[in-house]
Design a protein around this motif. Sequence first.
Motif, PDB file in Angstrom:
ATOM      1  N   SER A 178     -32.496 -28.154  11.409  1.00 48.18           N
ATOM      2  CA  SER A 178     -31.113 -28.077  10.950  1.00 48.18           C
ATOM      3  C   SER A 178     -30.194 -28.122  12.170  1.00 48.18           C
ATOM      4  N   GLN A 179     -30.739 -28.604  13.294  1.00 50.11           N
ATOM      5  CA  GLN A 179     -29.960 -28.701  14.517  1.00 50.11           C
ATOM      6  C   GLN A 179     -28.954 -29.844  14.434  1.00 50.11           C
ATOM      7  N   GLN A 180     -27.841 -29.683  15.133  1.00 46.87           N
ATOM      8  CA  GLN A 180     -26.787 -30.683  15.099  1.00 46.87           C
ATOM      9  C   GLN A 180     -27.214 -31.976  15.784  1.00 46.87           C
ATOM     10  N   SER A 181     -28.085 -31.864  16.746  1.00 47.37           N
ATOM     11  CA  SER A 181     -28.652 -33.042  17.415  1.00 47.37           C
ATOM     12  C   SER A 181     -29.926 -32.598  18.115  1.00 47.37           C
ATOM     13  N   GLY A 182     -30.763 -33.539  18.457  1.00 47.63           N
ATOM     14  CA  GLY A 182     -31.999 -33.185  19.149  1.00 47.63           C
ATOM     15  C   GLY A 182     -32.988 -34.315  19.142  1.00 47.63           C
ATOM     16  N   SER A 183     -34.200 -34.006  19.554  1.00 49.49           N
ATOM     17  CA  SER A 183     -35.281 -34.996  19.558  1.00 49.49           C
ATOM     18  C   SER A 183     -36.598 -34.258  19.364  1.00 49.49           C
TER      19      SER A 183
END
Length: 403
Positions: A178-183
């Motif tokens: 549920s992170q706003q951005s990432g990988s």
Amino acid sequence: MRHSIIIVSILLIISLCWRCKEDLHHPYGADDIAPGKVTVTEVVNIAGGAIISYTPPTDVDLLCIKAVFKDNRGIEREVKTSGVVNSLKVEGFGETGKYNVSVYAVDRGENSSEAVVVPISPLEPSINSIFPTLEGTVDYGGIKVSYENELRAEVSLNVAVFDSAQDKMVYRESFFTSQQSGSYSFRGYNSVRTLFGIYIEDRWGNLSDTLLVEVIPIPDEFLDKSRFSVFKINGDMDFGQYGFSPSQMWNNVWNSQWDCGHTAAAALPHRLTVNLGTTAKLSRFKLYQRAGTELYKHGNPKHFKVYGTLDVNQLPPFDPANPNAGWTLLKECHSFKPSGLPLGQVSAEDVEFQNKGEDFEFDIENLVEVQYVRIEILENWEGIPYSVIGELSFWGEITNEEL
């Protein structure tokens, strides 16, 4: 006459008892009268749903407000909220369009009011807004998927691969976020040309389109942990305190509060040197925290550095003022907590993240051949004078196993 009175009295008592028994099956204050209707005051369409505001009826036995609707796949869903709340959220629509939601007031006797039909027009669902941001790039042993999730929706990144035996794409694994951005790196694949399919799924089972990426994963060999051992040098801490053993840091057991390496109390930084028992150009490693109630607490490393050397005999004499002289810095690491919750609080996402091990990659453009690794812990999650490590795993291109 006396017998008649007795019989009538018995029948009356039985009747009263039966009526009391029937009353036990109904909530206190229940009746057979349906409550009044809600009065809808506003509809705000959101991604994949809508927020419906209303004024509830004034019935004293009002229990809840219920919304019933069918989503874009024809699946009937129901949402309930307390009778004292003046809005509810309906969501789970995988496509934009016009939908009808029936809103009811429900009382303690489970009587429903007449339906108020509310038209809604959900905005673009999160799976569709996330999909254009997906990128897949080659990685050690697989593929790295990056994404943008502006609304912090609860979704999974799903990966499928083409199976030539079945002549179709086959689902392999997921990563929930549920992170706003990432990988996230999906690994464990052979270094052969592989067609990956990447798609998004929300918690209602709606699916995005599929991004196809064909790559040859970079070789990523798992180092045999049975070869690992502590190589104690000046300035190192003993991770075998309080009944724990250093070997518990590489015994392939994690997610346990009672299987870890543990130091005695001493001012940080704390250092640990490991003989890998083989030489390799290390590509990455995983550090698993001490789990249980200690996750993201206690002496679990938060900020640390990893050094390497091929030959400890080439190190200069130990100097307390420069304890890492002769070592090559491979990586400066900062542990990540997905939820961002305060100390002592963890989410299901935090637990899942650590169950998989926290992954740290070395610079792909500057891989160094080493046999010895030194971990220097600069800060832990609770700011206490102890260090704990649940498990360590290393990967890389093995250059010599015959040591």
